[in-house]
Design a protein around this motif. Structure first.
Motif, PDB file in Angstrom:
ATOM      1  N   GLY A 228       7.680 -20.734  36.438  1.00 29.64           N
ATOM      2  CA  GLY A 228       7.424 -19.951  37.639  1.00 29.64           C
ATOM      3  C   GLY A 228       8.648 -19.230  38.190  1.00 29.64           C
ATOM      4  O   GLY A 228       8.574 -18.611  39.245  1.00 29.64           O
ATOM      5  N   LYS A 229       9.751 -19.294  37.492  1.00 27.01           N
ATOM      6  CA  LYS A 229      10.991 -18.647  37.932  1.00 27.01           C
ATOM      7  C   LYS A 229      11.063 -17.238  37.331  1.00 27.01           C
ATOM      8  O   LYS A 229      10.756 -17.035  36.155  1.00 27.01           O
ATOM      9  CB  LYS A 229      12.185 -19.476  37.463  1.00 27.01           C
ATOM     10  CG  LYS A 229      13.526 -18.901  37.805  1.00 27.01           C
ATOM     11  CD  LYS A 229      14.658 -19.755  37.243  1.00 27.01           C
ATOM     12  CE  LYS A 229      15.961 -19.014  37.359  1.00 27.01           C
ATOM     13  NZ  LYS A 229      17.003 -19.584  36.544  1.00 27.01           N
ATOM     14  N   VAL A 230      11.508 -16.267  38.135  1.00 34.40           N
ATOM     15  CA  VAL A 230      11.693 -14.910  37.638  1.00 34.40           C
ATOM     16  C   VAL A 230      13.028 -14.846  36.906  1.00 34.40           C
ATOM     17  O   VAL A 230      14.052 -15.314  37.403  1.00 34.40           O
ATOM     18  CB  VAL A 230      11.669 -13.885  38.796  1.00 34.40           C
ATOM     19  CG1 VAL A 230      11.998 -12.491  38.284  1.00 34.40           C
ATOM     20  CG2 VAL A 230      10.317 -13.891  39.477  1.00 34.40           C
ATOM     21  N   SER A 231      13.000 -14.280  35.708  1.00 31.05           N
ATOM     22  CA  SER A 231      14.202 -14.195  34.888  1.00 31.05           C
ATOM     23  C   SER A 231      14.341 -12.798  34.304  1.00 31.05           C
ATOM     24  O   SER A 231      13.348 -12.156  33.956  1.00 31.05           O
ATOM     25  CB  SER A 231      14.139 -15.203  33.741  1.00 31.05           C
ATOM     26  OG  SER A 231      14.059 -16.511  34.234  1.00 31.05           O
ATOM     27  N   SER A 232      15.580 -12.357  34.171  1.00 29.46           N
ATOM     28  CA  SER A 232      15.894 -11.088  33.527  1.00 29.46           C
ATOM     29  C   SER A 232      16.123 -11.348  32.044  1.00 29.46           C
ATOM     30  O   SER A 232      16.889 -12.248  31.679  1.00 29.46           O
ATOM     31  CB  SER A 232      17.152 -10.485  34.150  1.00 29.46           C
ATOM     32  OG  SER A 232      17.737  -9.540  33.280  1.00 29.46           O
TER      33      SER A 232
END
Length: 174
Positions: A51-55
């Protein structure tokens, strides 16, 4: 008796031809250098399976990166990711980014079964809006992309690809 021998000979020849045709499948399909696939690793922000936004660029960092677009219900994808998970220690110097369009509930069991998701160099991303699929022009699964430490495309494969070939491309991309 001659007819029976002739029939047996024909059946044996057909069988041998079928076996040879089946066993002579190419071990990989490498896309030609003049492909229209973008030459740089895509840089999208996406949710990971936690659920974490990552680049993507941040996850790749300055290491050679193996980027695999997969689907957990695809038998070829299951085989490829299964083989990678068996030899995961050989990938410790590289980043592995696995991406799927599937919703998290559909893929989480498959990812857990691989037993590699908790490694610092392994990342599972969800391409809910199909941005990466469009950018990379995904047409078949698994689609495998090897990038060097400058995030430039080194090699591209479609289908099950020998692990030694992937490791060789990553090693030469340092």
């Amino acid at each position: 008796m001659k007819k029976l021998n002739l029939i047996i000979l024909i059946v044996l020849l057909l069988g041998a031809t079928a076996i040879m045709g089946y066993s002579f499948q190419p071990e990989k399909l490498e896309v030609a250098a003049n492909t229209s696939t973008p030459k740089l690793l895509p840089d999208f922000n996406m949710y990971d399976i936690n659920g974490k936004v990552s680049s993507i660029h941040q996850l790749a960092g300055d290491k050679p990166t193996l980027f695999i677009y997969f689907n957990s219900t695809c038998h070829l994808c299951q085989d490829e990711l299964g083989e990678i998970s068996k030899r995961i220690d050989e990938f410790k110097e590289y980043n592995l980014i696995f991406t799927t369009v599937q919703p998290k509930p559909e893929v989480i069991g498959f990812v857990n079964d691989l037993e590699i998701k908790d490694r610092s160099n392994v990342h599972f991303l969800l391409d809910a809006d199909m941005n990466v699929a469009s950018y990379l022009q995904i047409k078949s699964l698994p689609s495998i992309f090897c990038y060097n430490k400058k995030q430039e495309l080194v090699a591209e494969y479609v289908g099950v690809t020998k692990i030694d070939l992937l490791l060789g491309n990553l090693a030469s991309a340092k």
